[in-house]
Write a protein that holds these residues in place. Structure first.
Motif, PDB file in Angstrom:
ATOM      1  N   THR A 122       0.688  -1.132  -0.049  1.00 44.66           N
ATOM      2  CA  THR A 122       0.003   0.261   0.060  1.00 44.66           C
ATOM      3  C   THR A 122       0.710   1.277   0.048  1.00 44.66           C
ATOM      4  N   THR A 130      -6.259   2.881   1.768  1.00 50.78           N
ATOM      5  CA  THR A 130      -5.973   1.758   1.065  1.00 50.78           C
ATOM      6  C   THR A 130      -6.114   0.320   1.788  1.00 50.78           C
ATOM      7  N   LYS A 134      -8.421  -2.663   0.568  1.00 54.51           N
ATOM      8  CA  LYS A 134      -7.806  -4.165   0.334  1.00 54.51           C
ATOM      9  C   LYS A 134      -8.124  -5.199   1.216  1.00 54.51           C
ATOM     10  N   THR A 203      -0.426  -1.600  -5.015  1.00 56.19           N
ATOM     11  CA  THR A 203      -0.847  -0.021  -5.391  1.00 56.19           C
ATOM     12  C   THR A 203       0.353   0.600  -4.775  1.00 56.19           C
ATOM     13  N   VAL A 222      -1.202  -2.086 -10.374  1.00 63.44           N
ATOM     14  CA  VAL A 222      -1.947  -0.991 -10.999  1.00 63.44           C
ATOM     15  C   VAL A 222      -0.939  -0.151 -11.610  1.00 63.44           C
ATOM     16  N   THR A 423     -12.940   1.633  -5.385  1.00 57.69           N
ATOM     17  CA  THR A 423     -11.704   1.000  -5.243  1.00 57.69           C
ATOM     18  C   THR A 423     -10.707   2.184  -4.888  1.00 57.69           C
ATOM     19  N   SER A 425      -7.537   1.354  -6.114  1.00 62.27           N
ATOM     20  CA  SER A 425      -6.504   0.604  -6.962  1.00 62.27           C
ATOM     21  C   SER A 425      -7.126   0.314  -8.398  1.00 62.27           C
ATOM     22  N   ASN A 434      -0.152  -4.523 -16.765  1.00 65.43           N
ATOM     23  CA  ASN A 434      -1.122  -4.814 -15.749  1.00 65.43           C
ATOM     24  C   ASN A 434      -1.709  -5.792 -15.824  1.00 65.43           C
TER      25      ASN A 434
END
Length: 475
Positions: A122, A130, A134, A203, A222, A423, A425, A434
């Motif tokens: 994160t 974040t 998640k 992320t 990402v 989200t 991400s 990705n």
């Protein structure tokens, strides 16, 4: 024994520390693997409440700003609550236990099962929101999660994890479903985590994303943002300016979805600048633009002392005119794209590049050049009343998301007026190497077993399949 201790390398020590965390996570995950949907949803709501509760939302926002020096408290409170609430809404509307889909025509039943233990890397920009985001998705899939925060945000993330664990304990769920790697945070510990878990979700820095993909563990990373947004001749300029200001200034532009460049058609350029100034923008003079560039970048890299800082701090650092001291963000005119033109890239600050183009064809080309330089795959936007213009962007540009008439930050990662799921991400597809080309969601945190039964034969004739080909090209 002494000789064994002396022979230990830092890498083996990191692996041992992570192995202990993973062992605890696996025990917790196995205990939770047979939870009912109601039990799972209780745990997800508990994680959400850990950060959504008003007192904690504020305390974590204050700690995040104190810990990282990035963003501002008021907007981080909004982010802690809005993103969490929206994600909870999305997660409460789906099943992740047992049968989640049945297609009788195809004779297929889909059954969701856990992945196991997730490793989540994160960023410092969102050290509280974040990790919770998640964790909610992971636990919705009945997985355990171990978080590797940015070193700069580790205090805020550590406190966030403590609160999530306390809420799990309060409802009788295994606390070790959510853990964090020990401090001080190092690349070695993060790498060891990536190699030990069942899925890595990253992320943050592109270095971490690349390391995750090369870790040998299935990974979701990402990409970097650098959002260009077009303003065309049909746009409601006052409304567009209001949305651009709200999005650009949110949390001092820490979001990867924040506008980084405006591409404005010549016919409405002056009126757009006037609307942006009315909304809180300040257009830098040529001389001021030079100072902004020389101080926002040092040795070709963004100046960490100036990114994600309040507008007043930037106005003073850039020595802008007294009028700028009341501005909310700053506009700099740009013509070029590439390394020699740093304003064409992501700025992580309240500085917004503005391009003037003769027509819509030129606007599309300019956006393409900006994205090819940085941010390809991520997203772009347009303010318009011309649906054909919006459709053309979606048809022609290599991006996962094209937002129409949005405050980009508030729509790209999900919104209550956006159909995209909430989200923090956002996948950028193969354009940024990705593995996903959509917003990260619960479905990335489950395995699916397909129960398949016989159906009536579905076998077309050769003529049905080859006929059109034969008629055009012969046999």
């Amino acid at each position: 024994m002494d000789n064994i201790m002396l022979d230990r390398t830092p890498a083996s020590a990191d692996q041992e520390a992570i192995a202990a965390l993973v062992a605890r996570a696996r025990t917790a995950q196995r205990a939770f693997a047979d939870a009912t949907q109601e039990r799972v949803d209780d745990a997800v709501a508990a994680l959400a409440w850990a950060i959504y509760e008003p007192g904690r939302a504020r305390a974590l926002a204050e700690l995040a700003v104190a810990d990282t020096g990035l963003g501002n408290v008021a907007d981080k409170i909004v982010k802690n609550q809005r993103k969490t609430f929206g994600t909870l809404r999305d997660l409460m509307r789906v099943r992740t236990v047992g049968v989640i889909e049945e297609d009788t025509a195809k004779g297929i039943v889909k059954i969701a099962k856990p992945l196991g233990v997730v490793g989540a890397v994160t960023p410092s920009t969102n050290p509280a929101a974040t990790p919770v985001n998640k964790a909610m998705m992971a636990v919705k899939g009945r997985n355990a999660i171990i978080i590797a925060p940015s070193p700069m945000g580790s205090a805020a993330t550590g406190r966030t994890v403590e609160l999530m664990r306390a809420e799990l304990a309060r409802i009788g769920a295994p606390e070790d479903m959510v853990q964090m790697i020990p401090t001080p945070i190092t690349k070695g510990l993060t790498q060891a985590l990536m190699e030990a878990v069942d899925l890595v979700v990253v992320t943050g820095s592109q270095d971490n994303v690349r390391r995750a993909y090369s870790s040998g563990t299935p990974a979701i990373g990402v990409g970097a943002g650098n959002v260009p947004v077009i303003v065309d001749e049909s746009a409601d300029l006052a409304e567009a300016a209001r949305k651009i200001c709200a999005s650009k200034t949110f949390d001092n532009s820490t979001s990867c979805s924040s506008e980084n460049a405006l591409v404005v058609l010549d016919s409405v350029y002056d009126a757009t600048i006037a609307a942006l100034e009315e909304a809180g923008g300040y257009l830098c003079t040529a001389e001021e633009r030079g100072r902004v560039q020389s101080r926002l970048w040092e040795n070709g890299k963004l100046n960490r002392k100036l990114i994600a800082k309040d507008a007043a701090i930037l106005a003073e650092a850039f020595e802008l005119a007294p009028k700028a001291r009341e501005a909310r963000f700053f506009l700099v005119e740009e013509t070029g794209v590439g390394k020699a033109h740093p304003f064409s890239g992501e700025k992580l600050s309240l500085v917004l590049a503005v391009y003037r183009v003769p027509d819509f064809d030129a606007a599309v080309d300019q956006v393409r050049r900006i994205l090819d330089h940085q941010g390809r795959g991520h997203s772009c936007g347009i303010h318009t009343k011309d649906e054909a213009h919006a459709k053309r962007l979606a048809d022609e540009l290599d991006v996962v998301r094209v937002l129409v008439n949005f405050a980009h930050t508030f729509g790209n990662g999900g919104g209550f007026d956006s159909g995209l799921n909430f989200t923090l991400s956002m996948g950028c597809g193969s354009w940024q190497k990705n593995s996903i080309s959509e917003n990260l969601s619960w479905k990335h945190f489950v395995n699916i077993t397909h129960l398949v039964r016989p159906i009536p034969e579905d076998k077309p004739s050769e003529e049905a399949l080859f006929g059109p080909f034969w008629s055009r090209h012969g046999r």
